[in-house]
Motif scaffolding. Sequence first.
Motif, mmCIF file in Angstrom:
data_model
loop_
_atom_site.group_PDB
_atom_site.id
_atom_site.type_symbol
_atom_site.label_atom_id
_atom_site.label_comp_id
_atom_site.label_asym_id
_atom_site.label_seq_id
_atom_site.Cartn_x
_atom_site.Cartn_y
_atom_site.Cartn_z
ATOM 1 N N PRO A 13 0.825 -1.076 0.316
ATOM 2 C CA PRO A 13 -0.358 -0.255 0.196
ATOM 3 C C PRO A 13 1.058 1.402 -0.037
ATOM 4 O O PRO A 13 0.266 2.238 -0.844
ATOM 5 N N VAL A 14 1.983 0.912 0.818
ATOM 6 C CA VAL A 14 2.571 2.129 0.856
ATOM 7 C C VAL A 14 3.530 2.440 -0.255
ATOM 8 O O VAL A 14 3.597 3.592 -1.253
ATOM 9 N N LEU A 15 3.855 1.632 -1.325
ATOM 10 C CA LEU A 15 3.905 1.909 -2.972
ATOM 11 C C LEU A 15 3.156 2.178 -3.978
ATOM 12 O O LEU A 15 3.575 3.335 -4.664
ATOM 13 N N ASN A 16 1.562 1.768 -3.542
ATOM 14 C CA ASN A 16 0.467 1.982 -4.459
ATOM 15 C C ASN A 16 0.675 4.210 -4.097
ATOM 16 O O ASN A 16 0.658 4.703 -4.834
ATOM 17 N N VAL A 17 1.078 4.116 -2.945
ATOM 18 C CA VAL A 17 1.106 5.985 -1.954
ATOM 19 C C VAL A 17 1.937 6.676 -2.921
ATOM 20 O O VAL A 17 1.844 7.675 -3.753
ATOM 21 N N LEU A 18 2.985 6.033 -2.980
ATOM 22 C CA LEU A 18 4.117 6.746 -3.549
ATOM 23 C C LEU A 18 4.100 6.843 -4.934
ATOM 24 O O LEU A 18 4.075 7.883 -5.910
ATOM 25 N N LEU A 19 3.405 5.877 -5.960
ATOM 26 C CA LEU A 19 3.471 5.794 -7.514
ATOM 27 C C LEU A 19 2.167 6.716 -7.944
ATOM 28 O O LEU A 19 2.380 7.569 -8.580
ATOM 29 N N ILE A 123 -4.452 2.640 2.678
ATOM 30 C CA ILE A 123 -3.601 2.003 3.319
ATOM 31 C C ILE A 123 -4.245 0.932 3.602
ATOM 32 O O ILE A 123 -3.968 0.135 3.757
ATOM 33 N N ILE A 124 -4.924 0.996 4.302
ATOM 34 C CA ILE A 124 -6.570 0.376 5.361
ATOM 35 C C ILE A 124 -7.010 -0.820 4.174
ATOM 36 O O ILE A 124 -6.786 -1.948 4.418
ATOM 37 N N PRO A 125 -7.509 -0.323 3.496
ATOM 38 C CA PRO A 125 -8.253 -1.384 2.274
ATOM 39 C C PRO A 125 -6.832 -1.885 1.611
ATOM 40 O O PRO A 125 -7.166 -3.197 1.142
ATOM 41 N N ALA A 126 -5.847 -0.784 1.258
ATOM 42 C CA ALA A 126 -5.022 -1.824 0.748
ATOM 43 C C ALA A 126 -4.373 -3.320 0.884
ATOM 44 O O ALA A 126 -3.842 -4.229 0.905
ATOM 45 N N ASP A 137 -11.070 -11.723 6.291
ATOM 46 C CA ASP A 137 -11.349 -11.797 4.866
ATOM 47 C C ASP A 137 -11.446 -10.323 4.025
ATOM 48 O O ASP A 137 -11.883 -9.510 5.318
ATOM 49 N N HIS A 138 -11.359 -10.362 2.903
ATOM 50 C CA HIS A 138 -11.053 -9.582 2.041
ATOM 51 C C HIS A 138 -12.522 -8.279 2.887
ATOM 52 O O HIS A 138 -12.186 -7.255 3.156
ATOM 53 N N ASP A 139 -14.005 -9.166 2.357
ATOM 54 C CA ASP A 139 -14.692 -7.878 2.423
ATOM 55 C C ASP A 139 -14.981 -7.577 3.620
ATOM 56 O O ASP A 139 -15.071 -6.178 4.596
ATOM 57 N N VAL A 140 -14.792 -8.149 5.255
ATOM 58 C CA VAL A 140 -15.532 -7.904 5.962
ATOM 59 C C VAL A 140 -14.289 -6.270 6.469
ATOM 60 O O VAL A 140 -14.559 -5.153 7.257
ATOM 61 N N CYS A 141 -12.708 -7.569 6.375
ATOM 62 C CA CYS A 141 -11.895 -6.781 6.482
ATOM 63 C C CYS A 141 -12.180 -4.739 6.143
ATOM 64 O O CYS A 141 -11.496 -3.830 6.462
ATOM 65 N N HIS A 142 -12.162 -4.826 4.268
ATOM 66 C CA HIS A 142 -12.183 -3.845 4.128
ATOM 67 C C HIS A 142 -13.396 -2.587 4.399
ATOM 68 O O HIS A 142 -13.025 -1.694 4.688
ATOM 69 N N THR A 143 -15.154 -3.309 4.884
ATOM 70 C CA THR A 143 -15.497 -2.693 5.784
ATOM 71 C C THR A 143 -15.088 -1.868 6.764
ATOM 72 O O THR A 143 -15.859 -1.271 7.016
ATOM 73 N N TYR A 144 -15.187 -2.634 7.746
ATOM 74 C CA TYR A 144 -14.570 -2.369 9.209
ATOM 75 C C TYR A 144 -13.465 -1.564 9.278
ATOM 76 O O TYR A 144 -13.734 -0.843 10.034
ATOM 77 N N GLY A 145 -12.517 -2.061 8.316
ATOM 78 C CA GLY A 145 -10.971 -0.773 8.118
ATOM 79 C C GLY A 145 -11.196 0.557 7.837
ATOM 80 O O GLY A 145 -10.903 1.437 8.287
ATOM 81 N N ASP A 346 -9.878 -7.333 18.604
ATOM 82 C CA ASP A 346 -10.371 -7.063 16.490
ATOM 83 C C ASP A 346 -8.506 -6.331 16.850
ATOM 84 O O ASP A 346 -8.472 -5.719 16.978
ATOM 85 N N PRO A 347 -8.180 -8.037 16.241
ATOM 86 C CA PRO A 347 -6.556 -7.466 15.145
ATOM 87 C C PRO A 347 -6.121 -5.979 14.926
ATOM 88 O O PRO A 347 -5.739 -5.257 14.904
ATOM 89 N N LEU A 348 -7.347 -5.970 13.981
ATOM 90 C CA LEU A 348 -7.464 -4.886 12.868
ATOM 91 C C LEU A 348 -7.464 -3.008 13.235
ATOM 92 O O LEU A 348 -7.522 -2.636 13.202
ATOM 93 N N TYR A 349 -8.385 -3.421 14.934
ATOM 94 C CA TYR A 349 -8.639 -2.418 15.312
ATOM 95 C C TYR A 349 -7.669 -1.969 15.897
ATOM 96 O O TYR A 349 -7.091 -0.442 16.048
ATOM 97 N N GLN A 350 -7.162 -2.543 16.674
ATOM 98 C CA GLN A 350 -6.095 -2.508 17.542
ATOM 99 C C GLN A 350 -5.070 -1.450 16.202
ATOM 100 O O GLN A 350 -3.964 -0.462 16.474
ATOM 101 N N PHE A 351 -4.362 -2.525 15.211
ATOM 102 C CA PHE A 351 -3.464 -2.372 14.226
ATOM 103 C C PHE A 351 -3.878 -0.771 14.128
ATOM 104 O O PHE A 351 -2.905 0.020 13.634
ATOM 105 N N VAL A 352 -5.096 0.246 13.916
ATOM 106 C CA VAL A 352 -5.392 1.448 12.867
ATOM 107 C C VAL A 352 -4.521 1.919 14.127
ATOM 108 O O VAL A 352 -4.702 3.328 14.020
#
Length: 406
Positions: A13-19, A123-126, A137-145, A346-352
């Motif tokens: 995701p960082v490379l995506n942002v840079l590009l 960054i989170i969706p990437a 799961d990608h969809d769950v991670c994407h929505t909550y992220g 929730d690991p995603l919540y802690q990561f954010v």
Amino acid sequence: MGLLQLFITASMPVLNVLLVTGVGSFLAIDSIGILSKECSKHLNNVVFYVFNPALVATNLSKTITMESMALLWFMPVNVLLTFVIGSILGWAVIQITRAPKKLRGLILGCCAAGNLGNLLLIIIPAICKEQGSPFGDHDVCHTYGLGYASLSMALGAIFLWSIVYNIVRISSKDIEENNKNDHMQSEGHPILGETDKFINAVYSAIPIPDAESPSSSSEIKVSVWKKIREVVSSVCKSIDLKKLLAPSTIGVIVGFSIGLISPIRKALIGEGAPLRMIQESATLLGNGAIPSLTLIMGGNLLRGLRRSSISGWIIAGVILVRYVILPLLGVVIVKGAVHLGLIHPDPLYQFVLLLQYALPPAMNIGTMTQLFGAGETECSVIFIWLYALASVALTLWSAFFMWSVS
């Protein structure tokens, strides 16, 4: 999952942002002229007033419920801690580097306010899309992220325009008053800075009874409350409520209202919702926010290539605060809160929450310096360094944070 795989996942995701940022910088070159200053201004207005509110409102409305509200209460505390600790560390940078007065508000702002919205929304969706993601799961991670990132953006905007905005404003006014100091003193006029005026207003709120003309206690209380109301009114007027209630903040209010009010939620959210076309249209608008924001960021960073007299020690101090000290303190705070049971697992919540401590400065600080004419060029130079190093710092910290929560 191995640390190497986590590092690769974090770097994508960082490379995506840079590009995309590079594309924005390329389009902003004078010889190309597509993303000119005027064009960037208009695109920024569309993002600010349309795309961002739509993105925030749609993602919050999908993820916020009465149950989730009880689980997310720590995020406002966490964001406030990033601002408070960053401000204290910024003050230390000012004292150590003996920064000139015109840069003090800028330094405090860069150390206090991270890019709590735009980068997280990218960054989170990437990360959720990567196969090696530890967040399921990608969809769950994407929505909550996106829900977590949208809430982070709203909280960041509130603290940015209420705390940092007034720091930069007061700093710039003190500079103007100091420039007039010699002239005013030569005419025999007293000089009062913003801080002096506030202190005088507070002291004037305390009535001192005259020994020769005693007054009743009730009259003293009325006088005290009248003065307090005057002081509070003065402070409220000094805060730009129009900036505080930014469109993104209004988007948060709309998103919370839809998510928390069951009849409205049932009418708008879900495949069988009768008014789902409203939610789908808003989602379509919100999808334009992330690429537009990244292009604008690339165009703005190009201004940092100008020459500036800013000290290298100041830049190094801000880098040390944002990419070393704050993330380390963030690990201690978040892990301590998890250990005490204050944060749900929730690991995603802690990561954010952890990532909020490792972000580069908020881009709106540049807008504030332009608004008050205090350190515009220096701000661009700090940004070009901080965002250039973000590719390394964010990748390393993201990999470490994912490892720590997985």
